[in-house]
Scaffold this motif. Sequence first.
Motif, mmCIF file in Angstrom:
data_model
loop_
_atom_site.group_PDB
_atom_site.id
_atom_site.type_symbol
_atom_site.label_atom_id
_atom_site.label_comp_id
_atom_site.label_asym_id
_atom_site.label_seq_id
_atom_site.Cartn_x
_atom_site.Cartn_y
_atom_site.Cartn_z
ATOM 1 N N GLY A 116 -5.191 -8.069 -5.695
ATOM 2 C CA GLY A 116 -6.385 -7.807 -4.824
ATOM 3 C C GLY A 116 -6.040 -6.731 -3.878
ATOM 4 N N ALA A 117 -5.102 -5.644 -4.151
ATOM 5 C CA ALA A 117 -4.937 -4.653 -3.460
ATOM 6 C C ALA A 117 -5.767 -3.271 -3.539
ATOM 7 N N SER A 118 -5.879 -2.624 -2.593
ATOM 8 C CA SER A 118 -6.457 -1.311 -2.615
ATOM 9 C C SER A 118 -5.927 -0.450 -3.665
ATOM 10 N N ALA A 119 -6.732 0.707 -4.092
ATOM 11 C CA ALA A 119 -6.250 1.817 -4.879
ATOM 12 C C ALA A 119 -4.935 2.572 -4.244
ATOM 13 N N THR A 120 -5.273 2.489 -3.024
ATOM 14 C CA THR A 120 -4.101 3.375 -2.133
ATOM 15 C C THR A 120 -2.716 2.419 -2.537
ATOM 16 N N MET A 121 -2.816 1.097 -2.239
ATOM 17 C CA MET A 121 -1.641 0.378 -2.438
ATOM 18 C C MET A 121 -1.022 0.426 -3.969
#
Length: 391
Positions: free
Chosen positions: A243-248
């Motif tokens: 469930g991480a961001s695209a940045t992560m």
Amino acid sequence: MSSTTTRPAPDREGVGIWKRMRHWMIAHAVDDFYQGLVPASIPFFVLDRGYSYTAASGLALAATLGSSLPQPFIGMIADRRRMLWLAPGGLAVAGIAAGLAGLMPTYVAVWLLLLLSGLGVAAFHPAAGRDARRDAAGSATGMSLFAAGGSVGFFLAPALVTPALVHLGVGATALFIPPAVLMAVVLMRHQQRREVVHAAAASAGGRDRWVAFSVLTSLEVVRSIIFFGMNTFLALFWIRHHGASATMGGVALTVFLGGGVLGTMLGGRLADRIGEVRVVQLGSIMAIPALVLVRVVPEPWLGVMVTALCGIAINIPFGVLVKLGQDYLPSRPGTAAGVTLGLAVTVGGLFAPVLGAIADRSGPETVLTVLCVIPVVAVVLSAMLPSPDTT
């Protein structure tokens, strides 16, 4: 004669090896930067030129076809003719053509220039692999530095190209022409200084062991499948599973690639101490628990650290496989480099659509599960590799 008597003594400080190999490591980084420039620039061809996704994939295909399929054949030529200009010339063509592609007004012109850039890459690798072996003087560490240079270039490409194209448009690819021209000139001067040494090394030969080389090539294909799978689906796995961001997700991929650079250099150091085949076997075994940990670790930030270890484990054999392939084909170092750095890597990449179909059906989590199993094949193949010192 035992391997302990033929293996070069370790260079504890690494200064001598770096001095011998710095031209090749930097040149390889610059050359493979242009391989990384192509996928980094493709989204901007879509945005700025309105190319369809099919047309965009055609650009990637042009660069891949140019850079991969000709490499073994160019390697055969390089093994028969000295052509010390081939690596610098290929580097210059790769950079100039890729840089000009963003300035071309028509799709056909862009496609042909990216094909030409790929051919430049194809010209560089076999000749550079042959002559880097000359300067490495039997050191696995030296050849791993050469191999790591390519990983550094591919790693840097999106970090440098994307901001430039965001602010200036796809035509900013032309800004990246000068490094290729400059490095080509520096490398050509290096080749001219090393000409006498090259002539002496060119007379060296030995018995070519095609069966062992075939096993090694199969192993490189398996390693490439794992690498391309992780390179393609790791960020997507992070986004969906954690469930991480695209940045992560991008951070996880960056850490994986950075670990790959470290693993490549570590593999060479280890090979000079415990032997090339043992290092390949060690890296193949280590890849299994490393991939499993990436798949099962529940906490994203802990997973990032595990991802770095995974990048190290998967890439420990990379530079060693390049040198070991040349050891199996001592009279054909250019051909060996063309296969291990070009054809085998590309064949591995052709399996990416298969993994993509799995992801479409069951998600990137299933792809990561599949990748946990594939290294078992590498372990079996690595157990079949003979020592390069066996006569």
